[in-house]
Design an enzyme around this catalytic site. Structure first.
Site, short mmCIF file in Angstrom:
data_model
loop_
_atom_site.label_atom_id
_atom_site.label_comp_id
_atom_site.label_asym_id
_atom_site.label_seq_id
_atom_site.Cartn_x
_atom_site.Cartn_y
_atom_site.Cartn_z
CG HIS A 46 -0.41 -0.09 2.54
ND1 HIS A 46 -1.07 -0.64 3.60
CD2 HIS A 46 0.77 0.33 3.04
CE1 HIS A 46 -0.32 -0.56 4.68
NE2 HIS A 46 0.80 0.03 4.37
CG HIS A 48 1.24 4.56 7.21
ND1 HIS A 48 0.06 4.04 6.74
CD2 HIS A 48 2.22 3.73 6.78
CE1 HIS A 48 0.32 2.93 6.05
NE2 HIS A 48 1.62 2.73 6.05
CG HIS A 95 8.86 -1.04 2.74
ND1 HIS A 95 8.13 -2.10 3.20
CD2 HIS A 95 8.21 0.06 3.19
CE1 HIS A 95 7.08 -1.66 3.89
NE2 HIS A 95 7.11 -0.35 3.91
CD GLU A 122 3.91 -1.18 6.17
OE1 GLU A 122 3.91 0.01 6.47
OE2 GLU A 122 3.77 -1.58 4.99
#
Lengths: 129, 284
Positions: B12, B59, B193, B240
């Protein structure tokens, strides 16, 4: 008994845990305030005055003024919060992340296009590639 | 009774939302990313879920450091796209499903998982980018969505094991709902990431693909992977991926049913700072 923190030996990485969160509470809450357009405008108009409204340390304020994200993280900032500063400056997440690596924006972008930074040599501090 | 027909897994990335909103999806950089979702958009139209249960992470948007819920279920009638600092995304508001969400909250809490109940929150790119990837740019999202936020920002974050077991409890809750609904469960975020520090830009293609293989074939073993493995191998924000185990845990095979069918699998590097992973599993 002290907490087990196996993540302290990962190079170039600060895990945002309860200790960092306590250190960075006001810095991160300042970042959250930039989610409102009028706060962004007030910050841009006089960054120093806006920062002085927050009970942040002088070091934290200076790191924000310098846009030194590595320093902000060392002082308790979290990247998802700090991203609001970048957004206020009109920067993309890639520009923000790249700014912490010592690479130019172009070098970082090219590294990502070429598959990103390898995990080889980057799992432990002092690990040989 | 309600049934879970499929689970969808996808990254996302905020830049994906920006690429859609600024009409850059046809650029050479972005074309391969969006090509990976062409099948998925058609698939979703044909599958027509009645409700999407969407697992994502906030976030630092709805939840500041004032309150940090580990698991939060949205029971509101609607949710507004958030201003994350760039201004709100120009996407439709998200319509909730308060009755089903309330049923799940009650069932799952009584099943020993502590959920925070949220009746008001803005939803960030973690929720709206997966909808955009799967639905394109509609005037309204195709069905109600139940947002389910997981803390992966401040440690301690929940373990993969706990997420997997929570997914099982959510599966039981949905299957016990008295209305005949076709529910999909989506796990979003990841893959490898790292957005912070001198190690930013870490990508681990081999690890990501092994994760996808194991998610399909042996989620129980995958759920035992410790946090530190995610951090070392998939970058600090690769954590995540524990959210994908919530969606996987809700699938029928975990409750003793047949293996799911892999309808679609896609992987691409890069989108901004991240690897993009995407999987659709259908219950038999």
């Amino acid at each position: 008994m002290s907490l087990d923190k196996p993540y302290t030996d990962v190079p170039g990485t600060t895990i945002f845990d309860a200790d960092m969160s306590r250190l960075g509470y006001h810095l991160n809450q300042f970042c959250m305030s930039l989610m409102k357009a009028d706060n962004r405008a007030r910050f841009k108009a006089d960054e120093r005055a806006y920062l002085d409204e927050w009970p942040m340390t002088e070091e934290q304020k200076q790191a924000v003024l310098d846009r030194d994200l590595n320093r902000c993280i060392a002082l308790g900032g979290n990247i998802y919060f700090l991203a609001k500063i970048g957004a206020t400056d009109g920067k993309s997440f890639q520009q923000m992340a790249g700014s912490m690596t010592g690479m130019t924006e172009e070098e970082y972008r090219n590294m990502m296009i070429n598959g990103g930074r390898s995990a080889e040599g980057n799992r432990y501090i002092g690990e040989k590639k | 009774m309600a049934r879970i027909t499929a689970s969808v897994y996808t990254s996302h990335v905020p830049a994906i939302g920006a690429a859609i909103d600024t009409k850059k999806t046809g650029e050479d950089y972005w074309k391969p990313v969006f090509k990976g979702y062409e099948f998925s958009k058609e698939w979703l139209k044909n599958e027509k879920p009645d409700v999407i249960f969407l697992v994502f992470n906030d976030h630092a948007t709805a939840f500041s450091l004032d309150f940090i819920p580990t698991f939060a279920i949205g029971t509101a009638a609607e949710y507004t796209p958030a201003d994350e600092g760039w201004g709100p995304r120009p996407v439709p508001k998200v319509i909730g499903h308060p009755r089903l969400a309330g049923h799940i909250a009650q069932s799952v809490i009584q099943d020993d998982f502590d959920l925070t109940i949220v009746n008001k929150m803005d939803v960030d790119h973690g929720l709206t980018v997966p909808l955009s990837l799967m639905c394109g740019e509609p005037q309204a999202w195709p069905c109600p969505v139940i947002p389910f936020a997981v803390n992966v920002v401040q440690y301690p974050v929940p373990s993969g094991r706990r997420c997997y077991m929570l997914g099982q409890a959510i599966g039981r809750a949905i299957r016990s709902y008295d209305e005949d609904l076709n529910v999909q469960i989506w796990g979003t975020g990841g893959m490898s990431h790292q957005l912070q520090g001198p190690r930013a830009g870490l990508i681990n293609r081999e690890w990501d693909n092994a994760f996808l293989d194991q998610l399909i074939n042996d989620p129980d073993a995958l759920s035992k992977k410790p946090h530190i493995d995610y951090v070392r191998e998939a970058g600090s924000e690769g954590i995540e991926l524990v959210m994908w185990l919530i969606a996987r845990g809700a699938m029928s095979d975990v409750a003793g049913g047949p293996k799911p069918k892999v309808a679609h699998r896609f992987y691409h590097v890069p989108a901004s700072n991240t690897a993009v992973g995407h999987l659709i599993l259908e219950n038999a």
